[in-house]
Scaffold this motif. Structure first.
Motif, PDB file in Angstrom:
ATOM      1  N   PHE A 281       0.860  -1.190   0.000  1.00  0.00           N
ATOM      2  CA  PHE A 281       0.000   0.000   0.000  1.00  0.00           C
ATOM      3  C   PHE A 281       0.893   1.236   0.000  1.00  0.00           C
ATOM      4  O   PHE A 281       1.193   1.802   1.035  1.00  0.00           O
ATOM      5  N   LYS A 282       1.325   1.646  -1.171  1.00  0.00           N
ATOM      6  CA  LYS A 282       2.323   2.718  -1.300  1.00  0.00           C
ATOM      7  C   LYS A 282       1.719   4.115  -1.220  1.00  0.00           C
ATOM      8  O   LYS A 282       2.438   5.092  -1.057  1.00  0.00           O
ATOM      9  N   ASN A 283       0.402   4.244  -1.324  1.00  0.00           N
ATOM     10  CA  ASN A 283      -0.239   5.557  -1.321  1.00  0.00           C
ATOM     11  C   ASN A 283      -0.618   6.047   0.072  1.00  0.00           C
ATOM     12  O   ASN A 283      -1.262   7.074   0.204  1.00  0.00           O
ATOM     13  N   VAL A 284      -0.211   5.322   1.100  1.00  0.00           N
ATOM     14  CA  VAL A 284      -0.562   5.704   2.469  1.00  0.00           C
ATOM     15  C   VAL A 284       0.461   6.697   2.991  1.00  0.00           C
ATOM     16  O   VAL A 284       1.669   6.477   2.913  1.00  0.00           O
ATOM     17  N   GLY A 285      -0.024   7.811   3.519  1.00  0.00           N
ATOM     18  CA  GLY A 285       0.860   8.807   4.122  1.00  0.00           C
ATOM     19  C   GLY A 285       0.966   8.574   5.614  1.00  0.00           C
ATOM     20  O   GLY A 285       1.124   7.446   6.072  1.00  0.00           O
ATOM     21  N   ASP A 286       0.808   9.626   6.379  1.00  0.00           N
ATOM     22  CA  ASP A 286       0.890   9.558   7.827  1.00  0.00           C
ATOM     23  C   ASP A 286      -0.269   8.727   8.381  1.00  0.00           C
ATOM     24  O   ASP A 286      -1.403   8.857   7.936  1.00  0.00           O
ATOM     25  N   VAL A 287       0.012   7.849   9.338  1.00  0.00           N
ATOM     26  CA  VAL A 287      -1.011   7.015   9.976  1.00  0.00           C
ATOM     27  C   VAL A 287      -1.060   7.390  11.453  1.00  0.00           C
ATOM     28  O   VAL A 287      -0.037   7.450  12.124  1.00  0.00           O
ATOM     29  N   ARG A 288      -2.249   7.649  11.968  1.00  0.00           N
ATOM     30  CA  ARG A 288      -2.460   7.958  13.380  1.00  0.00           C
ATOM     31  C   ARG A 288      -3.473   6.946  13.927  1.00  0.00           C
ATOM     32  O   ARG A 288      -4.490   6.679  13.301  1.00  0.00           O
ATOM     33  N   ILE A 289      -3.201   6.420  15.092  1.00  0.00           N
ATOM     34  CA  ILE A 289      -4.092   5.451  15.728  1.00  0.00           C
ATOM     35  C   ILE A 289      -4.907   6.176  16.801  1.00  0.00           C
ATOM     36  O   ILE A 289      -4.364   6.924  17.605  1.00  0.00           O
ATOM     37  N   SER A 290      -6.198   5.934  16.785  1.00  0.00           N
ATOM     38  CA  SER A 290      -7.111   6.494  17.784  1.00  0.00           C
ATOM     39  C   SER A 290      -7.900   5.354  18.402  1.00  0.00           C
ATOM     40  O   SER A 290      -7.832   4.219  17.945  1.00  0.00           O
ATOM     41  N   ARG A 291      -8.672   5.666  19.435  1.00  0.00           N
ATOM     42  CA  ARG A 291      -9.549   4.638  19.995  1.00  0.00           C
ATOM     43  C   ARG A 291     -10.944   5.199  20.194  1.00  0.00           C
ATOM     44  O   ARG A 291     -11.132   6.411  20.349  1.00  0.00           O
ATOM     45  N   VAL A 292     -11.884   4.280  20.188  1.00  0.00           N
ATOM     46  CA  VAL A 292     -13.286   4.619  20.387  1.00  0.00           C
ATOM     47  C   VAL A 292     -13.787   3.813  21.573  1.00  0.00           C
ATOM     48  O   VAL A 292     -13.561   2.607  21.648  1.00  0.00           O
TER      49      VAL A 292
END
Length: 80
Positions: A30-41
Motif C-alpha cells: 500500500f504505497k499511497n498511504v501517508g501519515d497514519v495515526r491510531i485512535s480509539r473509540v
C-alpha cells in the motif's frame, strides 16, 4: 443512552503505533498511504434522562480516565 468517546493523540505528539502500522501497510504494497495515526473509540451505556446529561457524563469520564489530556484530545457523541 449510548455515548461514544473518540480519543486521539494531539497534533505534534509522536505516534509509534501509527508509524508501525504505516510501515506494515507500505510493506504489504500500500504505497499511497501517508501519515497514519491510531485512535480509539469507547462506547458506553449511560443512564441519563437527556442527551445533554449523557454527553456531560461522557465528558466527565473522558477527563477522569479515558483520555490523558496532556497528550490526547477527545470528542464525545451521544449516539442513541
Amino acid at each position: 443512552m449510548k455515548v461514544r468517546v473518540f480519543v486521539s493523540l494531539k497534533e505534534g505528539v509522536l505516534d509509534p503505533q501509527g508509524k508501525a502500522v504505516g510501515h506494515a501497510l507500505a510493506s504489504l504494497g500500500f504505497k499511497n498511504v501517508g501519515d497514519v495515526r491510531i485512535s480509539r473509540v469507547v462506547d458506553l451505556d449511560v443512564a441519563a434522562e437527556t442527551a445533554d446529561e449523557a454527553r456531560k457524563e461522557g465528558e466527565a469520564m473522558a477527563k477522569a480516565l479515558l483520555a490523558n489530556e496532556v497528550i490526547e484530545d477527545f470528542k464525545v457523541e451521544v449516539v442513541a
